[in-house]
Write a protein that holds these residues in place. Sequence first.
Motif, short mmCIF file in Angstrom:
data_model
loop_
_atom_site.label_atom_id
_atom_site.label_comp_id
_atom_site.label_asym_id
_atom_site.label_seq_id
_atom_site.Cartn_x
_atom_site.Cartn_y
_atom_site.Cartn_z
N GLY A 181 13.61 28.18 52.26
CA GLY A 181 12.52 27.47 51.60
C GLY A 181 11.25 28.31 51.63
O GLY A 181 10.53 28.44 50.63
N TYR B 250 8.25 33.93 47.25
CA TYR B 250 8.64 34.52 45.96
C TYR B 250 7.75 33.98 44.84
O TYR B 250 7.19 34.71 44.04
CB TYR B 250 10.11 34.23 45.69
CG TYR B 250 10.62 34.76 44.37
CD1 TYR B 250 11.08 36.07 44.26
CD2 TYR B 250 10.65 33.94 43.21
CE1 TYR B 250 11.55 36.57 43.07
CE2 TYR B 250 11.12 34.43 42.01
CZ TYR B 250 11.57 35.74 41.94
OH TYR B 250 12.03 36.23 40.75
N ILE B 251 7.63 32.63 44.86
CA ILE B 251 6.86 31.99 43.79
C ILE B 251 5.37 32.31 43.92
O ILE B 251 4.68 32.59 42.94
CB ILE B 251 7.15 30.48 43.75
CG1 ILE B 251 8.60 30.28 43.28
CG2 ILE B 251 6.17 29.72 42.86
CD1 ILE B 251 9.14 28.89 43.39
N MET C 157 5.46 24.79 48.60
CA MET C 157 6.76 25.10 49.20
C MET C 157 6.60 25.68 50.60
O MET C 157 7.30 25.33 51.53
CB MET C 157 7.52 26.10 48.33
CG MET C 157 8.28 25.45 47.20
SD MET C 157 8.94 26.70 46.07
CE MET C 157 10.49 27.08 46.84
N GLN D 252 2.30 25.56 43.36
CA GLN D 252 3.71 25.21 43.59
C GLN D 252 4.28 26.03 44.75
O GLN D 252 4.94 25.52 45.64
CB GLN D 252 4.52 25.49 42.31
CG GLN D 252 5.94 24.97 42.36
CD GLN D 252 6.86 25.64 41.33
OE1 GLN D 252 6.39 26.25 40.35
NE2 GLN D 252 8.14 25.54 41.55
N MET E 120 1.30 27.75 39.22
CA MET E 120 2.44 28.28 39.94
C MET E 120 2.08 28.59 41.38
O MET E 120 2.86 28.39 42.31
CB MET E 120 2.97 29.53 39.24
CG MET E 120 4.29 29.99 39.81
SD MET E 120 4.87 31.47 39.00
CE MET E 120 5.86 30.79 37.71
N LYS F 17 4.76 35.79 42.68
CA LYS F 17 4.86 35.83 41.22
C LYS F 17 3.57 35.29 40.58
O LYS F 17 3.03 35.84 39.62
CB LYS F 17 6.06 35.00 40.80
CG LYS F 17 6.47 35.15 39.36
CD LYS F 17 7.85 34.54 39.17
CE LYS F 17 7.87 33.65 37.96
NZ LYS F 17 9.13 32.90 37.87
N GLU G 130 11.16 31.54 52.01
CA GLU G 130 11.43 32.71 51.17
C GLU G 130 11.11 32.39 49.70
O GLU G 130 10.46 33.17 48.99
CB GLU G 130 12.90 33.11 51.32
CG GLU G 130 13.25 34.44 50.68
CD GLU G 130 14.75 34.72 50.72
OE1 GLU G 130 15.54 33.78 50.96
OE2 GLU G 130 15.14 35.88 50.52
N GLY G 131 11.54 31.19 49.28
CA GLY G 131 11.27 30.73 47.91
C GLY G 131 9.78 30.59 47.66
O GLY G 131 9.26 31.02 46.62
N ARG H 148 0.92 37.07 38.11
CA ARG H 148 0.60 36.52 36.78
C ARG H 148 -0.76 35.84 36.73
O ARG H 148 -1.14 35.33 35.68
CB ARG H 148 1.64 35.47 36.39
CG ARG H 148 3.01 36.05 36.20
CD ARG H 148 3.87 35.01 35.51
NE ARG H 148 5.26 35.40 35.54
CZ ARG H 148 6.24 34.60 35.19
NH1 ARG H 148 5.96 33.35 34.81
NH2 ARG H 148 7.46 35.02 35.21
#
Lengths: 488, 120
Positions: free
Chosen positions: A274, A280-281, A300, A296, A293, A284, A276-277, A288
């Motif tokens: 979780g 990642y997000i 997490m 979000q 995002m 990202k 790690e996700g 961007r």
Amino acid sequence: MRKARLDKSRRLVDTIYRTLFQQVPFNVAVIDRDHNVVNANDNFTKRFGDWRGKKCYNVYKKLNQPCDECPSAKVFEDGNVVVADDVGVDQNGKETHYVGHVAPIRMEEGGPVEYVLEMTRTVTGTKSWQQEYQILFDRVPCYITVIDREFRILRANEAFRQTFGDKQNQHCYEVYKRRKTKCPNCPAAKTFKDGLVHHSQQVGTKKGGEKAHYVLSTSPLARGDKEVIHVIEISTDITETKKLEKEVVDAERLAAVGQTVAGLAHSIKNMLMGLEGGMYITKKALVRDDKEMLSQGWDMLERNFDKTTSLVKDFLSFSKGRLPELVMVNPNSLVNEIIGLYQDIAKSIGVILVADLDPKIKDVPLDPKGIHTCLTNLVSNAIDACQMSDKKDCHVCIKTKDTKNTLTFTVVDEGCGIDYDIKSRIFTTFFTTKGGKGTGLGLLTTRKIVQEHGGKITVVSKKDEDTKFTMAFPKKRLQTLFKKDSAE
Amino acid sequence: MGKKVLIIDDEEDIRNFLIELFKDNGFETMTASDGIEGLKLLKDEKPDLITLDLQMPNDTGTAFYRKMHRDEQFNKIPIIVISGVAGKHLAIKKPFAIFDKPIDATALLETAQNAVDENS
């Protein structure tokens, strides 16, 4: 006439003497001072062979010189009857055991002892039985000791001597346990007192210093109805069994640790993924420059951080082996705290949280933190259960009740209910129906805290029906714990 | 049109992570939070690849695999097991690959690509 009568009576005495000499069930021999056999009966002759013109040691034992310890010599010396017990060789060359009396024969009253009369009985059969008994006594795989009323060891078998040493005449407590004084609760003392067999488990010290675990039975040795003179102690060594028992317990403990670690690792791996996700997000989003995002990804990260924290907390409170810290509290105020804490959350998801409190309730000794944890776990489960059902206006009620002997907290919900299969597993480690949201430790911790209070937790539920968790605390037990707690 | 990957995991955050990861690398994604939902999507969407968690409430990954394998239409779809449980290599007969949690994202993507390439 008179002489004839006298002759007749003398003849009668002679006959009686001869009959007695021949028919008495003993081997009878008459020996003079020089060890010569001067007369013997038929029994003796049958047993030991021809004796005429022979020395007693030659006849009895087929020896060529007098025996080392000659019972007859003693009788010749002091004129008293001697009881003898010896081993000889019969006329067929076989070993023969005999016991008997050696009595002095004086030709005149008060005169010197001129002969001795040896009356012996063959006991070879009895002897071999005794030997068998001796072998049994020594070889039986038990420790056997015979002790007197002073607790001194009179006899000990081979197994005992090999394990504890050759310690005749020492006190049994010194030898078995290396104590200076009698053991408390001595089973032998009980047997001396009541004449009954007593059983007990004991731990002693072998001669090499290792511990010996044994099961002991003490039996009385008494003559008739008289008081117990000796006690026979028979013990079976269970050291090996004890060792195996410990190995099994250790193995079970290890298995439990392994299971716990595996469960813990699984939960942690999910949370790591979780995180790690989230990373990642977030990354990202940063690339961007996407604010939505980013939030979000941040959520997490936060969620999985919280999950990790609560897992560690639950796990610690579960693994902590402490006694509850009891203080006098009002159970109703504990419930009110929980209501205050959960009311808003419950309302926001359409669950109605209410309390049904016993107004007559008195202060009782409880661990407020512990009970708080229990109620939190039960109430949050109840709210989750409501969410999992489709019912509208689902109620969760916390009740208190003070009866003469018991204090109870009850949490009832109208949620989804628990089916039979799940009910059997709710108190096992890491069991959860909530996927990643649950740690699988809540009810386990709750039960542990309740048990530490001397109480019991029970559940009544069926699928799609009300669920009722009851924590019942015996008030006497709480008071006992409280006294113990305050005394420390 | 990208290849379709069906992601089955009971953890929302893990599903979201895998969605982003696969989407960013040209896959089309769909998700299920347990085996029952997974089976339904399998029939409706006919994915090219499945990532499967093993321990889930309702229906386990193993049970999902058993049901899926009985259907000839689907039993050739490659499966990548993603799970943190011990003994995961024994749970399913012929997975294309097995990944422990947390995953190595680069390796997972490479494996996923190989799986769909091999199968097409």
